[in-house]
Design a protein around this motif. Sequence first.
Motif, PDB file in Angstrom:
ATOM      1  N   GLN A  55       3.552   3.983  -1.539  1.00  0.00           N
ATOM      2  CA  GLN A  55       3.874   4.561  -2.719  1.00  0.00           C
ATOM      3  C   GLN A  55       5.048   5.520  -2.763  1.00  0.00           C
ATOM      4  OE1 GLN A  55       0.813   4.826  -5.714  1.00  0.00           O
ATOM      5  NE2 GLN A  55      -0.594   4.258  -4.066  1.00  0.00           N
ATOM      6  N   VAL A  99       1.366  10.660  -2.665  1.00  0.00           N
ATOM      7  CA  VAL A  99       0.242  10.065  -3.155  1.00  0.00           C
ATOM      8  C   VAL A  99      -0.855  10.138  -2.145  1.00  0.00           C
ATOM      9  CG1 VAL A  99      -0.859   7.923  -4.154  1.00  0.00           C
ATOM     10  CG2 VAL A  99       1.760   8.485  -4.408  1.00  0.00           C
ATOM     11  N   PRO A 100      -1.771  10.988  -2.384  1.00  0.00           N
ATOM     12  CA  PRO A 100      -2.773  11.159  -1.509  1.00  0.00           C
ATOM     13  C   PRO A 100      -3.647   9.976  -0.848  1.00  0.00           C
ATOM     14  CG  PRO A 100      -3.265  12.374  -3.583  1.00  0.00           C
ATOM     15  CD  PRO A 100      -2.177  11.613  -3.662  1.00  0.00           C
ATOM     16  N   ASN A 101      -3.548   8.778  -1.473  1.00  0.00           N
ATOM     17  CA  ASN A 101      -4.346   7.626  -1.071  1.00  0.00           C
ATOM     18  C   ASN A 101      -3.346   6.466  -0.559  1.00  0.00           C
ATOM     19  OD1 ASN A 101      -3.367   6.893  -3.714  1.00  0.00           O
ATOM     20  ND2 ASN A 101      -5.103   5.734  -4.124  1.00  0.00           N
ATOM     21  N   ALA A 102      -2.172   6.867  -0.132  1.00  0.00           N
ATOM     22  CA  ALA A 102      -1.271   5.873   0.119  1.00  0.00           C
ATOM     23  C   ALA A 102      -1.503   5.530   1.574  1.00  0.00           C
ATOM     24  CB  ALA A 102       0.274   6.460   0.203  1.00  0.00           C
ATOM     25  N   SER A 103      -1.474   4.201   1.654  1.00  0.00           N
ATOM     26  CA  SER A 103      -1.862   3.677   2.930  1.00  0.00           C
ATOM     27  C   SER A 103      -1.450   2.468   3.229  1.00  0.00           C
ATOM     28  CB  SER A 103      -3.490   3.801   3.129  1.00  0.00           C
ATOM     29  OG  SER A 103      -3.888   3.385   4.493  1.00  0.00           O
ATOM     30  N   ASP A 136      -1.406  -1.380   4.233  1.00  0.00           N
ATOM     31  CA  ASP A 136      -2.510  -2.390   4.581  1.00  0.00           C
ATOM     32  C   ASP A 136      -1.776  -3.445   5.637  1.00  0.00           C
ATOM     33  OD1 ASP A 136      -3.873  -4.889   4.400  1.00  0.00           O
ATOM     34  OD2 ASP A 136      -4.079  -4.854   2.273  1.00  0.00           O
ATOM     35  N   GLY A 167       0.811  -0.988   0.148  1.00  0.00           N
ATOM     36  CA  GLY A 167       0.004  -0.004   0.026  1.00  0.00           C
ATOM     37  C   GLY A 167       0.826   1.411   0.084  1.00  0.00           C
TER      38      GLY A 167
END
Length: 279
Positions: free
Chosen positions: A176, A180-184, A186, A174
């Motif tokens: 990046q 990256v705004p949605n990097a998260s 897992d 997850g």
Amino acid sequence: MALVSGIDVIEECTSRGLVAGAFNTTNLETTMGIIEAVERVGVPTFIQVAPTNVALSGYEYIYDMVSRRLATATTPVALHLDHGKTIQSVEDALAARFTSIMIDDSEASYDDNVATSSRARELTPRSLALEAELGSIGGKEDDVAPEFAATTDPAQVAHFVETVGVDMLAVSVGNQHGYVPNASIDFDLLAQVRDASPVPLVIHGGSGLPAEQLGRLHEFNVVKVNVASDLRNAMIRSFGEAYIANPKEVSLIRVSTGAVAAIADVVEARIRTLNPSVA
């Protein structure tokens, strides 16, 4: 203190339950800022450079710059090749006396990745650390994006690590590169990878991850977290703010000193975020 092997940084961090920041440099100001912060906190650290950045100076200059500044430091630091995409880059970094190496053939097939990474292991002495990547991390590294991104398959981890003989494994869970705004992360997948891996893990893309996630990584046998974009942004922002404040500014020393301070503050904050137990 002279540069130490990446093995030494790994062993000290794992024995103390710490996570080493891995901070990318390109120039003198960035190097000085990184080491200033490392000395404040006292957590063993990697300073690293990617082949895309040595175009400015060459591997030897990076080695000389880092090793000279570290001569008066007391905290263990290893000099790491980040994202060596070719065997030639591995050979060049070793020739320049780097003390830790990454081979990254993660976009190739699994078998080709094993073969290339194994060749890098043959070249890299066991006294030096070798990192390889399994699963392809998305985002952009120096404006270079992979043709595809893929998460790490836990079922491949043990075989890859044992066949290649790596000392740490970079994983795609997850995270990046870049902002990256949605990097998260897992964390369920990360836990599976941790349980399958005989060696500590590496998380790339530390600049784009939330602080609360960075602060949990020590729970998952992560030993190294890469941070590049935050440092570069700090330097560019510092120079830009100096120009806006005084478009006729001509003191490069004054502006450069401000950039060193800005970078040091970012690095210190990241080290402390990664290591909640550090006072």
